[in-house]
Design a protein around this motif. Structure first.
Motif, PDB file in Angstrom:
ATOM      1  N   VAL A 163      -8.169 -10.673  19.854  1.00 29.97           N
ATOM      2  CA  VAL A 163      -9.537 -11.204  19.870  1.00 29.97           C
ATOM      3  C   VAL A 163      -9.879 -11.840  18.521  1.00 29.97           C
ATOM      4  O   VAL A 163     -10.495 -12.911  18.463  1.00 29.97           O
ATOM      5  CB  VAL A 163     -10.544 -10.097  20.225  1.00 29.97           C
ATOM      6  N   LEU A 164      -9.479 -11.187  17.429  1.00 28.73           N
ATOM      7  CA  LEU A 164      -9.743 -11.742  16.101  1.00 28.73           C
ATOM      8  C   LEU A 164      -8.993 -13.062  15.888  1.00 28.73           C
ATOM      9  O   LEU A 164      -9.535 -14.014  15.302  1.00 28.73           O
ATOM     10  CB  LEU A 164      -9.339 -10.733  15.027  1.00 28.73           C
ATOM     11  N   ILE A 165      -7.744 -13.146  16.363  1.00 28.25           N
ATOM     12  CA  ILE A 165      -6.976 -14.384  16.212  1.00 28.25           C
ATOM     13  C   ILE A 165      -7.582 -15.487  17.073  1.00 28.25           C
ATOM     14  O   ILE A 165      -7.668 -16.648  16.653  1.00 28.25           O
ATOM     15  CB  ILE A 165      -5.498 -14.141  16.570  1.00 28.25           C
ATOM     16  N   ALA A 166      -8.006 -15.136  18.277  1.00 28.06           N
ATOM     17  CA  ALA A 166      -8.680 -16.126  19.125  1.00 28.06           C
ATOM     18  C   ALA A 166      -9.961 -16.622  18.453  1.00 28.06           C
ATOM     19  O   ALA A 166     -10.296 -17.810  18.523  1.00 28.06           O
ATOM     20  CB  ALA A 166      -8.989 -15.523  20.489  1.00 28.06           C
ATOM     21  N   ALA A 167     -10.680 -15.716  17.793  1.00 28.41           N
ATOM     22  CA  ALA A 167     -11.891 -16.113  17.067  1.00 28.41           C
ATOM     23  C   ALA A 167     -11.548 -17.047  15.915  1.00 28.41           C
ATOM     24  O   ALA A 167     -12.293 -17.993  15.625  1.00 28.41           O
ATOM     25  CB  ALA A 167     -12.622 -14.873  16.549  1.00 28.41           C
ATOM     26  N   ALA A 168     -10.412 -16.800  15.235  1.00 28.49           N
ATOM     27  CA  ALA A 168      -9.971 -17.700  14.170  1.00 28.49           C
ATOM     28  C   ALA A 168      -9.674 -19.091  14.728  1.00 28.49           C
ATOM     29  O   ALA A 168     -10.039 -20.107  14.128  1.00 28.49           O
ATOM     30  CB  ALA A 168      -8.722 -17.135  13.488  1.00 28.49           C
ATOM     31  N   CYS A 169      -9.032 -19.144  15.884  1.00 29.44           N
ATOM     32  CA  CYS A 169      -8.744 -20.441  16.518  1.00 29.44           C
ATOM     33  C   CYS A 169     -10.038 -21.173  16.874  1.00 29.44           C
ATOM     34  O   CYS A 169     -10.126 -22.395  16.727  1.00 29.44           O
ATOM     35  CB  CYS A 169      -7.895 -20.235  17.773  1.00 29.44           C
ATOM     36  N   LEU A 170     -11.023 -20.423  17.340  1.00 32.07           N
ATOM     37  CA  LEU A 170     -12.320 -21.034  17.648  1.00 32.07           C
ATOM     38  C   LEU A 170     -12.971 -21.575  16.379  1.00 32.07           C
ATOM     39  O   LEU A 170     -13.565 -22.659  16.383  1.00 32.07           O
ATOM     40  CB  LEU A 170     -13.236 -20.008  18.324  1.00 32.07           C
ATOM     41  N   ALA A 171     -12.853 -20.810  15.279  1.00 32.61           N
ATOM     42  CA  ALA A 171     -13.416 -21.274  14.007  1.00 32.61           C
ATOM     43  C   ALA A 171     -12.763 -22.580  13.571  1.00 32.61           C
ATOM     44  O   ALA A 171     -13.434 -23.506  13.102  1.00 32.61           O
ATOM     45  CB  ALA A 171     -13.236 -20.201  12.934  1.00 32.61           C
ATOM     46  N   TRP A 172     -11.438 -22.683  13.724  1.00 32.03           N
ATOM     47  CA  TRP A 172     -10.750 -23.919  13.340  1.00 32.03           C
ATOM     48  C   TRP A 172     -11.062 -25.059  14.304  1.00 32.03           C
ATOM     49  O   TRP A 172     -11.092 -26.222  13.908  1.00 32.03           O
ATOM     50  CB  TRP A 172      -9.245 -23.661  13.254  1.00 32.03           C
ATOM     51  N   ALA A 173     -11.291 -24.735  15.569  1.00 33.60           N
ATOM     52  CA  ALA A 173     -11.685 -25.763  16.529  1.00 33.60           C
ATOM     53  C   ALA A 173     -13.056 -26.338  16.171  1.00 33.60           C
ATOM     54  O   ALA A 173     -13.279 -27.556  16.246  1.00 33.60           O
ATOM     55  CB  ALA A 173     -11.698 -25.181  17.943  1.00 33.60           C
ATOM     56  N   VAL A 174     -13.980 -25.459  15.778  1.00 34.04           N
ATOM     57  CA  VAL A 174     -15.295 -25.928  15.304  1.00 34.04           C
ATOM     58  C   VAL A 174     -15.117 -26.784  14.052  1.00 34.04           C
ATOM     59  O   VAL A 174     -15.722 -27.860  13.919  1.00 34.04           O
ATOM     60  CB  VAL A 174     -16.214 -24.721  15.014  1.00 34.04           C
ATOM     61  N   ASP A 175     -14.279 -26.313  13.134  1.00 38.54           N
ATOM     62  CA  ASP A 175     -13.981 -27.058  11.908  1.00 38.54           C
ATOM     63  C   ASP A 175     -13.476 -28.464  12.247  1.00 38.54           C
ATOM     64  O   ASP A 175     -13.939 -29.469  11.685  1.00 38.54           O
ATOM     65  CB  ASP A 175     -12.932 -26.281  11.110  1.00 38.54           C
ATOM     66  N   ASN A 176     -12.513 -28.574  13.165  1.00 39.13           N
ATOM     67  CA  ASN A 176     -11.951 -29.880  13.518  1.00 39.13           C
ATOM     68  C   ASN A 176     -13.006 -30.832  14.053  1.00 39.13           C
ATOM     69  O   ASN A 176     -13.031 -32.017  13.698  1.00 39.13           O
ATOM     70  CB  ASN A 176     -10.837 -29.702  14.565  1.00 39.13           C
ATOM     71  N   ASN A 177     -13.883 -30.323  14.908  1.00 41.34           N
ATOM     72  CA  ASN A 177     -14.900 -31.185  15.502  1.00 41.34           C
ATOM     73  C   ASN A 177     -16.004 -31.555  14.511  1.00 41.34           C
ATOM     74  O   ASN A 177     -16.527 -32.673  14.544  1.00 41.34           O
ATOM     75  CB  ASN A 177     -15.496 -30.508  16.739  1.00 41.34           C
TER      76      ASN A 177
END
Length: 351
Positions: free
Chosen positions: A159-173
């Motif tokens: 769950v924490l790693i998935a949250a990190a991926c979401l954070a980077w996805a927000v960063d990219n956009n």
């Protein structure tokens, strides 16, 4: 047969993936045994300091960023999500997750980047692009599946790693929103902030800086694999949009695996070659995309490097030596025309 598109933006996206993918086996060779936070901090430090130095040399001293006031919230949001939250969430997740499972989950970044781009930021995507994304991510997933069937039953780490991926996805956009501005400044600032966050955490947890013989090579890998890679990523965002750039960038695990085979002598497997075929097909679908229709541009003022192409037919109110590309604040009048295009900084229209 459709022609392949190797535009500067596409090459920038693939170059970003190649450099980032290469950083993983190189970092393993150079800095094995360091704590995750310390390693991340050194890589980001090399990125931030290196790009800041390049910018000072390029501009022959310090110059204002030129970032419009309206874009600062986007940049600060990108730095907070991708430079601070993402690394911290990842390191916390890695402490509770196997490496194999973590590698598998990191493929979520490309998917979440595309989903946010399409659903939240209304970036255009046709079936060809969606299918290409699915194939590239499927290749990354296949590449990450451990041969032993290793898995984890603890949900906290994934769950924490998935949250990190979401954070980077927000960063990219969010970075896409400022991608018309100076890529060196954007990438360098992200590197400095991320290095401060990760090194601060490492030192707080009791880590100490390594010897110069390890410190300098690690920072060099960070400069190339995180810094120059991020500059190319921002340039690709400028020309391709977030979803397409994320798809190209998600080939990085394949590139890293290929280099690990060459540099570390790691054996190949059937899954490696199947993943290669899936990723190659997905990239081919993207390279052969052609999106063309009549569209309208609203009046726009911004500042970025440009050529005097169909979208930059303007006069100069200053003395100009005729060199292109060049950068200055310029105005785009309203325009309606038809040509092939990506969802770049000039084509963020509705369909």
């Amino acid at each position: 047969m459709k022609a392949l598109d190797f535009s500067p933006s596409v090459l920038a996206a693939l170059g970003a993936a190649a450099l980032f993918g290469a950083s993983t086996p190189l970092a393993k060779l150079l800095v094995e045994g360091l704590s995750p936070f310390l390693l991340a901090g050194l890589l980001y430090l090399g990125s931030g300091l290196g790009l800041s130095l390049v910018r000072l040399i390029r501009d022959r001293g310090w110059k204002p960023t030129g970032l419009p006031a309206a874009e600062w919230p986007w940049l600060l949001g990108a730095i907070a999500s991708g430079g601070i939250a993402g690394p911290v969430l990842l390191m916390a997740g890695l402490a509770q997750t196997s490496a194999a499972t973590a590698s598998l989950l990191l493929n979520l970044e490309a998917v979440l980047t595309a989903v946010l781009a399409w659903v939240v930021f209304r970036e255009n995507a046709d079936r060809r692009i969606v299918l290409g994304m699915v194939l590239i991510v499927a290749g990354g997933v296949l590449l990450s599946v451990p041969a032993s069937g290793e898995a984890t039953t603890d949900l906290a780490g994934p769950v924490l790693i998935a949250a990190a991926c979401l954070a980077w996805a927000v960063d990219n956009n969010l970075t896409r929103k400022v991608s018309a501005s100076d890529a060196l400044f954007i990438a360098g600032t992200k590197g400095l902030v991320a290095s401060a966050a990760n090194l601060g955490m490492a030192l707080f947890l009791g880590a100490s800086l390594p010897a110069t013989s390890i410190l300098l090579p690690a920072m060099l890998v960070g400069f190339l694999g995180y810094g120059v890679s991020l500059v190319l990523f921002v340039l690709a965002l400028r020309g391709l949009g977030a979803a397409r750039t994320g798809a190209y960038f998600s080939t990085a695990p394949f590139i890293g695996a290929a280099l690990a085979i060459l540099l570390l002598g790691e054996p190949t497997s059937l899954s490696f070659w199947l993943a290669s075929a899936l990723m190659a097909t997905g990239v081919w679908l993207h390279l052969t995309e052609r999106h063309e229709h009549e569209h309208s541009h609203e009046a726009l003022e911004h500042h970025h490097r440009h050529l005097h192409d169909a979208h930059h037919q303007h006069a100069h109110d200053f003395e100009w030596d005729g060199r292109e590309p060049h950068a200055h604040p310029h105005h785009h009048p309203a325009l309606t025309h038809k040509h092939a295009h990506y969802p770049d900084i000039h084509h963020r229209h509705k369909h």
